[in-house]
Motif scaffolding. Structure first.
Motif, PDB file in Angstrom:
ATOM      1  N   ILE A 174       0.805  -0.938   0.114  1.00 36.54           N
ATOM      2  CA  ILE A 174       0.388   0.058  -0.205  1.00 36.54           C
ATOM      3  C   ILE A 174       1.004   1.162  -0.428  1.00 36.54           C
ATOM      4  CG2 ILE A 174      -1.446   1.380   1.521  1.00 36.54           C
ATOM      5  CD1 ILE A 174      -2.990  -1.264   2.271  1.00 36.54           C
ATOM      6  N   ARG A 214      -5.251   7.279   5.309  1.00 42.32           N
ATOM      7  CA  ARG A 214      -4.898   6.529   6.705  1.00 42.32           C
ATOM      8  C   ARG A 214      -4.150   6.556   7.847  1.00 42.32           C
ATOM      9  NH1 ARG A 214      -4.720   2.584   2.037  1.00 42.32           N
ATOM     10  NH2 ARG A 214      -5.460   0.841   2.608  1.00 42.32           N
ATOM     11  N   GLU A 262      -2.353   6.170  10.603  1.00 43.76           N
ATOM     12  CA  GLU A 262      -2.014   5.440  11.019  1.00 43.76           C
ATOM     13  C   GLU A 262      -0.616   5.189  11.026  1.00 43.76           C
ATOM     14  OE1 GLU A 262      -4.887   3.863  10.293  1.00 43.76           O
ATOM     15  OE2 GLU A 262      -4.221   2.655   8.465  1.00 43.76           O
ATOM     16  N   ARG A 276      -9.054   8.173   8.299  1.00 40.60           N
ATOM     17  CA  ARG A 276      -9.580   7.372   9.119  1.00 40.60           C
ATOM     18  C   ARG A 276      -9.270   7.476  10.230  1.00 40.60           C
ATOM     19  NH1 ARG A 276      -8.938   1.688   6.576  1.00 40.60           N
ATOM     20  NH2 ARG A 276      -6.619   2.142   7.164  1.00 40.60           N
ATOM     21  N   ASP A 298      -6.336   2.473  12.971  1.00 39.13           N
ATOM     22  CA  ASP A 298      -6.756   0.891  12.747  1.00 39.13           C
ATOM     23  C   ASP A 298      -4.838   0.877  12.077  1.00 39.13           C
ATOM     24  OD1 ASP A 298      -7.663  -1.276  11.268  1.00 39.13           O
ATOM     25  OD2 ASP A 298      -7.382  -0.727   9.291  1.00 39.13           O
ATOM     26  N   MET A 315     -16.530   2.648   8.286  1.00 38.92           N
ATOM     27  CA  MET A 315     -15.898   1.323   7.527  1.00 38.92           C
ATOM     28  C   MET A 315     -17.019   0.319   6.885  1.00 38.92           C
ATOM     29  SD  MET A 315     -11.694   2.224   6.633  1.00 38.92           S
ATOM     30  CE  MET A 315     -12.256   1.565   4.873  1.00 38.92           C
ATOM     31  N   GLY A 329     -14.758  -1.094   2.447  1.00 38.49           N
ATOM     32  CA  GLY A 329     -13.063  -1.655   2.970  1.00 38.49           C
ATOM     33  C   GLY A 329     -13.459  -3.059   3.042  1.00 38.49           C
ATOM     34  N   SER A 330     -12.928  -3.363   0.745  1.00 37.90           N
ATOM     35  CA  SER A 330     -12.771  -4.396   0.598  1.00 37.90           C
ATOM     36  C   SER A 330     -11.360  -5.098   1.082  1.00 37.90           C
ATOM     37  CB  SER A 330     -13.024  -4.411  -0.625  1.00 37.90           C
ATOM     38  OG  SER A 330     -11.919  -3.033  -1.559  1.00 37.90           O
ATOM     39  N   ASP A 350     -10.404  -5.959   3.428  1.00 36.52           N
ATOM     40  CA  ASP A 350     -10.616  -6.532   4.994  1.00 36.52           C
ATOM     41  C   ASP A 350     -12.354  -7.341   4.744  1.00 36.52           C
ATOM     42  OD1 ASP A 350      -8.421  -7.016   7.028  1.00 36.52           O
ATOM     43  OD2 ASP A 350      -9.093  -4.576   7.088  1.00 36.52           O
ATOM     44  N   CYS A 354     -13.077   1.803  -1.052  1.00 38.65           N
ATOM     45  CA  CYS A 354     -12.092   2.599  -0.745  1.00 38.65           C
ATOM     46  C   CYS A 354     -10.868   1.419  -0.387  1.00 38.65           C
ATOM     47  CB  CYS A 354     -11.698   3.629   0.477  1.00 38.65           C
ATOM     48  SG  CYS A 354     -12.050   3.254   1.924  1.00 38.65           S
ATOM     49  N   GLY A 355     -11.361   0.184  -1.139  1.00 34.17           N
ATOM     50  CA  GLY A 355     -10.046  -1.125  -1.016  1.00 34.17           C
ATOM     51  C   GLY A 355      -9.898  -0.794  -1.946  1.00 34.17           C
TER      52      GLY A 355
HETATM   53  C1  PEP Z   1      -9.820  -2.338   3.528  1.00 30.94           C
HETATM   54  O1  PEP Z   1      -9.904  -2.655   4.331  1.00 30.94           O
HETATM   55  O2  PEP Z   1     -10.355  -2.364   2.330  1.00 30.94           O
HETATM   56  C2  PEP Z   1      -8.733  -0.574   3.273  1.00 30.94           C
HETATM   57  C3  PEP Z   1      -8.651   0.537   2.878  1.00 30.94           C
HETATM   58  O3  PEP Z   1      -8.561  -0.673   5.523  1.00 30.94           O
HETATM   59  P1  PEP Z   1      -7.004  -0.936   5.204  1.00 30.94           P
HETATM   60  O4  PEP Z   1      -6.612  -1.622   3.623  1.00 30.94           O
HETATM   61  O5  PEP Z   1      -5.998   0.078   5.444  1.00 30.94           O
HETATM   62  O6  PEP Z   1      -7.074  -1.917   6.397  1.00 30.94           O
END
Ligand code: PEP
Ligand code: MG
Length: 754
Positions: free
Chosen positions: A371, A475, A477, A511, A514, A608, A631-632, A634, A681-682
């Motif tokens: 990412i 993000r 974090e 966000r 996380d 989310m 959040g696709s 997860d 947003c995934g």
């Molecule tokens: C997701 O889970 O799709 C997401 C966007 O969050 P992250 O990838 O940061 O867990």
């Protein structure tokens, strides 16, 4: 038969040293070496096989076997006992070789009279480049010391073979593939892009340029100095960071400390130098030993401990004089970093000007290093299992992050083809640039919102170049992960203000933290968990220990004084969690209003959708939120019970499976019925074919990596959503594993650009 006495290696090494320094070409010296080994080991035979193109081992020198067999006898890797040693990359010690099931008889060698055999691989940079073997007429078993002595000598042979003079030297660089063709390793695309540069090992690897010591006492001193330096550095690290470390890293360093002072390990190292090796070669010998033991151990705890020792050997090597630790922050040439796996923070440690690409033996697309790499525009090819064995520090590499492959030491043809691809990619990028200022509207006039995911200030700095409508997922974090200490409220406020300033009124969705799972903060002590992805993470930490969440919300509220603030909570599994988090936010707004008299002009609070359970409480959730974002990554992980970070299963289920599409369809329908804005947003929001399917399901708002914006927009402009809808909805009910092919055909038939 007396065999090789323990003190003999030193004598043998001295003689070998003379041969290495002496006259004659490489083949003559190899002849001399096998003669010396046979003599010293009181073996009737000593032979050296070297790897040729196409994974073939060829007899290059022998003492005792028929000389006519030299350059004639060839065995494939895995064929016969010699081939087996190469395939397994470990020694074989047999008192009766001919009865071994792997024995392959080669009449031209005349070896039928020899019964016992001891062979060891000749290794260079972890790769097998040959096999060295001794044989005796009698059925005898070679001692442990003899095995070790032959392994030591094999290091000297490796040094000779790799010297420029050796006829076959050019072939060795390609032993992992075919010498006449450039070596290609396939992997998977973790971050798109094309780049070239010189290999740099993320984890240092011990290079032995000279195996035999010129001066043993000097080598002992070098080793001793390095050991003291290593011990002090491990002790100091542990003392300084005691309070900051997580339990897990604390444990690792405790183990390091124990091993760094371990008498057995230190004795082995000293003994190896006393036999006549350089300090580098001694460390390597002991490390090879550890690795061989590791292969045989199945207990995961013991394996971990041995891998600590392995790592410690690397660190010790770096403490030897003449080895400078590579300064990752100051690279001096185009660099391709090679690692087994890597954390997001480690990637950020590298000098951005010269970091061109990353190759990982593991890694998955939704891992955080991927990412972050996408955010930086650094191509990453992952799951290149063999990369560690095939590559040497400094090798030139082409990284094709468009097709998931890498080329090691490429020939001219491949380089030319690659340059053509780079030009094509540049042309494509130029074309995307022309789309940048066009409104995001589908062919049939539906208005879309195309946003980027961000988390680093570099994303924000380049925001306006992307032409995105806003930041759909910030993000937060990532800012926490790249620091060694928890950022204070003021620092956070500063950061969020910068983001808002830079966006200049365009929307941004922050966000809240996380962390947990695979996103580790060095300063947040958490107990190791059996299933971290299902564990104490994200909003669960936020609600259980609200201080962290509160400070973050306070910073966001302050940063957005007088402007619009959009924020969302991650990993909401039930409505009650969202309500609790929103109540904390409300209090922070009240406090801030009392404190400064300032408030954001407008606040949008979202959730989310990442945990399947919340999908079955959507009507309630939608009553509480201003927006939701899917959040696709997860959601997929929990829906299919498939660890998003595990390469073994990451491709098992398709994101375009009918069941996931049906789930996504339900979310879109419920949001439409409640008139609540929804985005995705995934990772799937950055893939044109997936976005096409999502458009058919009713989604209009997407947030993706900046890289993906061009291709997604090009597709979106060419699609007639009206024509697509019914087709996609029908696909949700088919029983196939995936509907990818059907969607591709639809795109082709309707001239949708992919
Ligand atoms: C997701 O889970 O799709 C997401 C966007 O969050 P992250 O990838 O940061 O867990
Ligand atoms: Mg997530």
């Amino acid at each position: 038969m007396t065999g090789l006495a323990v003190s003999t290696p030193r004598l043998l090494l001295r003689k070998l040293h003379q041969v290495m320094a002496g006259r004659g070409n490489a083949e003559q010296r190899l002849d001399e070496i096998v003669r010396l080994i046979a003599g010293n080991m009181i073996a009737e035979v000593c032979s050296c096989y070297l790897m040729r193109a196409g994974d073939v081992l060829e007899l290059f020198a022998t003492e005792g076997l028929n000389k006519d067999a030299v350059h004639q006898t060839r065995l494939r890797v895995g064929e016969g006992l010699i081939g087996d040693i190469a395939a397994q990359a470990r020694p074989l010690n047999l008192s009766d070789a001919q009865t071994h099931p792997q024995f392959a008889y080669r009449p031209e060698t005349g070896e039928e009279e020899y019964h016992s055999l001891l062979g060891t691989p000749v290794l260079r940079g972890g790769r097998v480049i040959g096999v060295l073997a001794v044989q005796n007429r009698t059925r005898r078993s070679y001692t442990e010391e003899e095995v070790e002595a032959l392994q030591t000598v094999a290091m000297v042979v490796a040094e000779l073979v790799s010297s420029e003079e050796m006829v076959a030297a050019t072939e060795f660089s390609d032993t992992a593939g075919n010498a006449t063709l450039p070596h290609r390793i396939g992997g998977s695309i973790l971050a798109e892009g094309l780049a070239s540069g010189y290999a740099m090992m993320h984890e240092p690897r011990i290079e032995v340029l000279q195996a035999i010591a010129d001066d043993v006492p000097l080598e002992l001193t070098r080793l001793e100095t390095a050991i003291s330096a290593l011990q002090s550095s491990v002790d100091a690290l542990l003392a300084a960071t005691n309070s900051l470390f997580t339990d897990e890293s604390q444990e690792i360093f405790e183990a390091y400390k124990m091993f760094a002072h371990d008498k057995g390990w230190l004795k082995k190292l000293n003994d190896a130098v006393r036999t006549g090796l350089t300090a580098e070669a001694a460390i390597k010998r002991v490390q090879d030993d550890t690795r061989a033991r590791m292969k045989e151990i199945s207990d995961p705890y013991l394996r971990d401990r041995l891998s600590d020792l392995d790592d410690l050997a690397n660190r010790l090597y770096l403490h030897l004089d003449g080895h400078t630790v590579i300064d990752r922050r100051n690279l001096d040439q185009a660099t391709v970093v090679i690692a087994n796996n890597m954390g997001a923070a480690e990637l950020l440690d590298y000098d951005r000007r010269h970091l061109k690409a990353v190759i990982l033996a593991e890694g998955t697309r939704s891992s955080h290093v991927a990412i972050v790499a996408r955010a930086l525009g650094v191509p990453v090819v992952g799951q290149c299992e063999k990369i560690g064995e095939a590559i040497e520090q400094g090798d030139f590499i082409l990284v094709d992050g468009e097709h998931g492959q890498v080329f090691l030491r490429p020939g001219d043809d491949v380089q030319e083809a690659f340059s053509r691809n780079v030009r094509l990619r540049e042309e494509r990028q130029a074309k995307y640039a022309t789309l940048r200022d066009m409104p995001s509207v589908s062919k049939d006039g539906e208005k879309l919102s195309l946003n980027i995911n961000a988390g680093l200030l570099i994303d924000v700095d380049h925001f306006h170049e992307t032409g995105a409508d806003g930041i759909g997922l910030f993000r937060t974090e990532l800012q926490f992960m790249v620091r060694s200490q928890m950022p204070k409220v003021d620092e956070q406020t500063d950061l969020y203000s910068k983001v808002l300033d830079n966006l200049n009124g365009k929307p941004v969705v922050f966000r809240t933290l996380d962390v947990g799972g695979d996103k580790v903060l060095p300063y947040l002590r958490t107990k190791p968990e059996e299933n971290p992805a299902l564990g104490w993470r994200a909003i669960r930490i936020g609600l259980d220990r609200p201080a962290l969440l509160k400070s973050q919300l306070r910073a966001m509220v302050r940063a957005a004084a007088g402007r619009e603030l959009s924020l969302m909570f991650p990993m909401i599994a039930e409505v009650a969690e969202f309500i609790e988090a929103k109540a904390i936010l409300k209090k922070e707004i009240e406090k801030e209003s009392k404190r400064s008299g300032n408030e954001p002009a407008k606040i949008n609070v979202g959730s989310m959708i990442e945990v399947p359970s919340i999908v079955w409480q959507l009507p309630h959730l939608l009553n509480e939120v201003d927006f939701v974002s899917v959040g696709s990554n997860d959601l997929m992980q929990f829906f299919f019970a498939v660890d998003r970070g595990n390469p073994k299963i990451s491709d098992r289920y398709d994101t375009l499976s009918p069941s996931l599409l049906k789930l996504l369809s339900k979310i879109a329908d419920d949001c439409a019925a409640a008139d609540v804005p929804v985005s995705v947003c995934g990772d799937i929001a950055g893939r044109p074919l997936e976005v096409m399917a999502l458009l058919g399901l009713g989604y209009r708002n997407f947030s993706m990596s900046a890289e993906a914006l061009g291709p997604v927009k090009e597709m979106a402009l060419s699609v007639d959503i009206n024509q697509l809808r019914e087709f996609v909805l029908k696909l949700c009910d088919v029983r196939d594993h995936s509907v990818r092919d059907q969607l591709r055909s639809f795109a082709r038939d309707h001239s949708i650009i992919m």
